[in-house]
Write a protein that holds these residues in place. Sequence first.
Motif, short mmCIF file in Angstrom:
data_model
loop_
_atom_site.label_atom_id
_atom_site.label_comp_id
_atom_site.label_asym_id
_atom_site.label_seq_id
_atom_site.Cartn_x
_atom_site.Cartn_y
_atom_site.Cartn_z
N ASN A 232 -3.28 13.42 22.76
CA ASN A 232 -2.90 14.57 22.21
C ASN A 232 -1.71 15.38 22.82
OD1 ASN A 232 -5.56 13.55 20.30
ND2 ASN A 232 -6.87 14.42 21.85
N HIS A 233 -1.40 14.84 24.16
CA HIS A 233 -0.27 15.66 24.28
C HIS A 233 1.29 14.98 24.58
CE1 HIS A 233 -4.05 17.60 26.22
NE2 HIS A 233 -3.91 16.48 26.90
N LYS A 234 1.89 15.70 24.38
CA LYS A 234 3.62 15.49 24.22
C LYS A 234 4.03 14.76 25.68
CE LYS A 234 8.45 16.43 22.82
NZ LYS A 234 8.34 15.48 22.42
N LEU A 235 4.13 13.49 25.17
CA LEU A 235 5.30 12.90 26.64
C LEU A 235 6.25 13.20 26.73
CD1 LEU A 235 4.98 10.42 28.44
CD2 LEU A 235 5.35 9.16 26.70
N THR A 236 7.06 13.50 27.69
CA THR A 236 8.66 13.48 27.41
C THR A 236 8.88 13.05 28.48
OG1 THR A 236 8.36 15.56 29.23
CG2 THR A 236 8.01 16.67 26.68
N PHE A 237 10.41 13.23 28.67
CA PHE A 237 11.36 12.87 29.61
C PHE A 237 11.71 13.03 30.36
CE2 PHE A 237 9.74 9.89 26.08
CZ PHE A 237 9.61 8.74 26.86
N ARG A 238 12.43 12.68 31.66
CA ARG A 238 13.46 13.10 32.26
C ARG A 238 13.67 12.58 33.42
NH1 ARG A 238 11.37 15.19 36.96
NH2 ARG A 238 9.62 14.92 37.23
N LEU A 239 15.25 12.84 34.31
CA LEU A 239 15.76 12.33 35.19
C LEU A 239 14.14 12.04 36.34
CD1 LEU A 239 19.39 12.23 34.96
CD2 LEU A 239 17.89 10.39 34.53
N ALA A 240 14.46 11.43 37.38
CA ALA A 240 13.30 11.47 38.63
C ALA A 240 14.04 12.65 39.00
CB ALA A 240 13.15 10.24 38.90
N THR A 241 13.76 13.33 40.40
CA THR A 241 13.91 14.30 41.15
C THR A 241 14.40 12.90 43.33
OG1 THR A 241 12.40 15.23 41.61
CG2 THR A 241 14.41 15.89 39.85
N GLU A 242 14.36 13.30 43.95
CA GLU A 242 13.55 12.97 44.74
C GLU A 242 12.19 13.88 45.22
OE1 GLU A 242 14.58 12.96 49.78
OE2 GLU A 242 16.28 13.30 48.37
N ASN A 243 11.39 15.03 44.39
CA ASN A 243 10.47 14.93 44.15
C ASN A 243 9.22 14.10 43.95
OD1 ASN A 243 10.98 16.94 46.88
ND2 ASN A 243 11.64 18.61 44.21
N ASP A 244 10.09 13.50 43.02
CA ASP A 244 9.43 12.27 42.65
C ASP A 244 8.85 11.20 43.10
OD1 ASP A 244 9.34 14.32 40.42
OD2 ASP A 244 11.04 13.14 38.95
N LEU A 245 9.44 11.27 44.39
CA LEU A 245 9.78 9.47 44.83
C LEU A 245 8.36 9.20 45.21
CD1 LEU A 245 11.58 7.82 45.23
CD2 LEU A 245 12.19 8.35 47.23
N VAL A 246 7.61 9.60 45.91
CA VAL A 246 5.87 8.95 46.38
C VAL A 246 5.47 8.49 44.97
CG1 VAL A 246 3.94 9.82 47.33
CG2 VAL A 246 6.35 10.35 48.54
N THR A 247 5.89 9.43 43.62
CA THR A 247 4.63 9.36 43.12
C THR A 247 5.49 7.98 42.15
OG1 THR A 247 4.46 11.03 42.26
CG2 THR A 247 4.00 10.11 40.70
N ILE A 248 6.72 7.65 42.04
CA ILE A 248 6.92 6.66 41.42
C ILE A 248 7.04 5.40 42.37
CG2 ILE A 248 9.31 5.78 40.59
CD1 ILE A 248 10.33 8.18 40.64
N ILE A 249 6.75 5.38 43.41
CA ILE A 249 6.25 4.67 44.14
C ILE A 249 5.25 3.86 44.24
CG2 ILE A 249 6.40 3.22 46.75
CD1 ILE A 249 9.20 3.87 46.17
N LYS A 250 4.20 4.96 45.03
CA LYS A 250 2.44 5.00 43.90
C LYS A 250 2.31 4.11 42.49
CE LYS A 250 0.68 8.02 46.93
NZ LYS A 250 -0.17 9.60 46.44
N LEU A 251 3.63 4.64 41.82
CA LEU A 251 2.77 3.14 40.81
C LEU A 251 3.80 1.70 40.09
CD1 LEU A 251 4.73 6.58 37.73
CD2 LEU A 251 1.97 5.23 37.62
#
Length: 155
Positions: free
Chosen positions: A2-21
Amino acid sequence: MNHKLTFRLATENDLVTIIKLLADDALGALRENIELPLSENYTRAFTRISNDANQELTVGEINGEIVGTFHLTFIQYLTHQGSLRAQIEAVRVHSAYRGQGIGTKLFTYAIDRAREKGCNMVQLTTDKKRPKAIQFYETLGFVATHEGMKLKLGY
């Protein structure tokens, strides 16, 4: 979903989350190191990607939570009459959000970005040990036209 998926370029603050994914599957768990602090290799790679106009590391969010990611590289070729193509890699959806159509939306967005950049083709590689992923890519219209080969140089 039910929630909208939005997109953006990653920032360095996202790095830990991305590596976990990236580590959140059987093969990724063997390749990635999610111990904190993260290896400087990840930070160096992120900086190179971010500073390269031909690369986009993108995250998909729902209500500010990263639920997916992919890495898109734009490659200039002489073949196909000097065309530009996009290589999509490192596509991951958070395990709690799988089966909700997010993967399809990630690919739709990535393919749209490739069209915007003027690409005439989107390509990907996938491990042969991921038959479900291969089936998914086929439902999106991808066709296994070539046999990929790799030579590991170590790391």
